[in-house]
Write an enzyme that holds these catalytic residues in place. Sequence first.
Site, mmCIF file in Angstrom:
data_model
loop_
_atom_site.group_PDB
_atom_site.id
_atom_site.type_symbol
_atom_site.label_atom_id
_atom_site.label_comp_id
_atom_site.label_asym_id
_atom_site.label_seq_id
_atom_site.Cartn_x
_atom_site.Cartn_y
_atom_site.Cartn_z
ATOM 1 N N ASN A 109 0.816 -1.211 0.000
ATOM 2 C CA ASN A 109 0.000 0.000 0.000
ATOM 3 C C ASN A 109 0.850 1.261 0.000
ATOM 4 O O ASN A 109 0.622 2.185 -0.790
ATOM 5 C CB ASN A 109 -0.941 0.007 1.207
ATOM 6 C CG ASN A 109 -2.019 -1.062 1.108
ATOM 7 O OD1 ASN A 109 -2.094 -1.783 0.115
ATOM 8 N ND2 ASN A 109 -2.847 -1.169 2.136
ATOM 9 N N THR A 154 -14.922 39.088 -31.163
ATOM 10 C CA THR A 154 -15.827 38.634 -30.102
ATOM 11 C C THR A 154 -16.995 37.949 -30.817
ATOM 12 O O THR A 154 -17.418 38.397 -31.895
ATOM 13 C CB THR A 154 -16.364 39.794 -29.225
ATOM 14 O OG1 THR A 154 -17.154 40.679 -30.041
ATOM 15 C CG2 THR A 154 -15.225 40.583 -28.590
ATOM 16 N N HIS A 155 -17.487 36.868 -30.249
ATOM 17 C CA HIS A 155 -18.571 36.090 -30.874
ATOM 18 C C HIS A 155 -18.189 35.615 -32.284
ATOM 19 O O HIS A 155 -19.052 35.416 -33.138
ATOM 20 C CB HIS A 155 -19.871 36.903 -30.944
ATOM 21 C CG HIS A 155 -20.274 37.522 -29.651
ATOM 22 N ND1 HIS A 155 -20.903 36.820 -28.650
ATOM 23 C CD2 HIS A 155 -20.097 38.793 -29.176
ATOM 24 C CE1 HIS A 155 -21.132 37.623 -27.616
ATOM 25 N NE2 HIS A 155 -20.640 38.822 -27.911
ATOM 26 N N SER A 276 -5.672 14.717 -48.874
ATOM 27 C CA SER A 276 -6.870 13.895 -49.039
ATOM 28 C C SER A 276 -6.588 12.766 -50.020
ATOM 29 O O SER A 276 -5.830 12.938 -50.973
ATOM 30 C CB SER A 276 -8.027 14.753 -49.561
ATOM 31 O OG SER A 276 -9.087 13.947 -50.037
ATOM 32 N N LYS A 282 -6.394 19.419 -51.316
ATOM 33 C CA LYS A 282 -6.563 19.576 -49.873
ATOM 34 C C LYS A 282 -5.233 19.571 -49.119
ATOM 35 O O LYS A 282 -4.314 18.827 -49.434
ATOM 36 C CB LYS A 282 -7.439 18.443 -49.307
ATOM 37 C CG LYS A 282 -8.858 18.436 -49.811
ATOM 38 C CD LYS A 282 -9.657 19.612 -49.267
ATOM 39 C CE LYS A 282 -9.877 19.523 -47.768
ATOM 40 N NZ LYS A 282 -10.684 18.352 -47.374
ATOM 41 N N ASN A 284 -4.812 19.507 -45.043
ATOM 42 C CA ASN A 284 -5.630 19.473 -43.841
ATOM 43 C C ASN A 284 -4.816 19.722 -42.566
ATOM 44 O O ASN A 284 -3.708 19.215 -42.425
ATOM 45 C CB ASN A 284 -6.325 18.113 -43.724
ATOM 46 C CG ASN A 284 -7.209 17.825 -44.912
ATOM 47 O OD1 ASN A 284 -7.840 18.731 -45.459
ATOM 48 N ND2 ASN A 284 -7.259 16.564 -45.328
ATOM 49 N N GLU A 289 -6.434 19.440 -35.380
ATOM 50 C CA GLU A 289 -7.704 18.751 -35.161
ATOM 51 C C GLU A 289 -7.558 17.635 -34.134
ATOM 52 O O GLU A 289 -8.448 17.430 -33.281
ATOM 53 C CB GLU A 289 -8.220 18.205 -36.486
ATOM 54 C CG GLU A 289 -8.673 19.300 -37.442
ATOM 55 C CD GLU A 289 -9.026 18.786 -38.824
ATOM 56 O OE1 GLU A 289 -9.606 19.560 -39.594
ATOM 57 O OE2 GLU A 289 -8.708 17.612 -39.134
ATOM 58 N N LYS A 324 -4.046 4.306 -12.333
ATOM 59 C CA LYS A 324 -2.824 4.246 -13.147
ATOM 60 C C LYS A 324 -3.068 4.355 -14.644
ATOM 61 O O LYS A 324 -2.535 5.255 -15.300
ATOM 62 C CB LYS A 324 -2.059 2.965 -12.829
ATOM 63 C CG LYS A 324 -1.561 2.933 -11.392
ATOM 64 C CD LYS A 324 -0.976 1.591 -11.019
ATOM 65 C CE LYS A 324 -0.712 1.545 -9.533
ATOM 66 N NZ LYS A 324 -1.954 1.672 -8.715
#
Length: 462
Positions: A109, A154-155, A276, A282, A284, A289, A324
């Site tokens: 322990n 903002t937003h 791709s 492409k 990516n 991501e 663990k």
Amino acid sequence: MKLWGGRFTKEENQLVHNFNESLSFDQKFYRQDIEGSMAHVTMLAKQGIVSEEDKEAILIGLKGILEDIQSGKLEFTKEHEDIHSFVEANLISRIGEAGKRLHTGRSRNDQVALDMKLYCRDEIKEIDRLTKALMEELLKIMEENLDTYMPGFTHLQKAQPVTLAHHVAAYFEMFKRDRQRLHDVYERMNYCPLGSGALAGTTYPLDREYTAKLLGFYGPTLNSMDSVSDRDYVIELLSAMSLIVMHLSRFSEEIIIWNSNEYRFVELDDAYSTGSSIMPQKKNPDIAELVRAKTGRVYGALMSMLTVMKGIPLAYDKDIQEDKELTFDAIDTTKGCLALFTGMISTMTFRKDVMEASAKKGFTNATDAADYLVKHGVAFRDAHGIIGQLVLYCIEKNKALDDMTLDEFKAVSPVFEEDIYEAISLKTCVEKRAVIGAPGRTAMEQALTLFHQQLDGQRTLK
């Protein structure tokens, strides 16, 4: 080899063994287990509990096991329940009777509590180092982009002009807090549980202060029941890592947006992008991501550990073995995200011209145009309405405020004069924001000086 077989008359069921064993994952801290055993036997000899001869034999045996594991000569085998029984069985097979004395005055322990603390302590240092390396890269980006204008949002709507240096500095602040949290966890956890026994200490005259000193702890823990059942430091570490990956995920989200065809603020290095299988055009942002996605794994480990610990009575219960695997995975995930993210931004190209053009086209200087009117005697509420009309006019005519003629300005308000163009230039809009914490060059140079001092002044965990 079982460390507990004397009480039992039947062999353990194989399914029970498979469910109960932890060697498949706690082998990860073999070095910490051996390090703790070396300190323990050194203390036992100092206290006269084992002989010097037995101590030397045990130390030589443990050193040999460590070297053989590291070289691959000694492999972990399924018949052992955990790393403790694996090391002890190998020690006894190598040095004989003396090896059986190693476990004197300790329990699995307090042994596993020690191993987990040593492992987490080592990993905190590495995570701290990786976070500092990321912050150093952010400083480089800031220093190179004090005059790189871009829209602040903002937003997710263009709001006011800032600089890339100012934008990146926001993340520097986040990671600075992350390092502070790592240091806080380290300070609270750095006390040695070894010597707490199963839950009530031991009758042997152990010198726990000496053991703690050998292992680099500030001192021994002060309650044996808490010592063997405490996993607060694991939860705190998981919480600190959750915040780190959350900050990485926020930054990754922005890089993903900036990398899109609609924004084109950044160009990712080929080494940190993929293509791709069907669309040849492409490129990516897979690393960004994946960092964004892997955040959930670290969150999951935190919630799992909180759930494991919520109903455990004192002292140790087998439930705690679940600390663990999920912690190891969260640590590896966090370290991987930090290293890859740092590599990604260090090789990333910023499209400064596109950023500046975006700031101009997004009416980010509208507030400054209103302030111009206020400085010329117009009430702010009226100024707000006038600039709103100008913005609507610009949208209809598909032009920026900077592109309007003076006659167009005066058609809305006669207060406007030739100096309106200087007042709403991106340079003026940014540079006039000179209070500490703002994006102006003077303010940012002050901040950079403080950032360097803070980064250099924060001690390295050892």
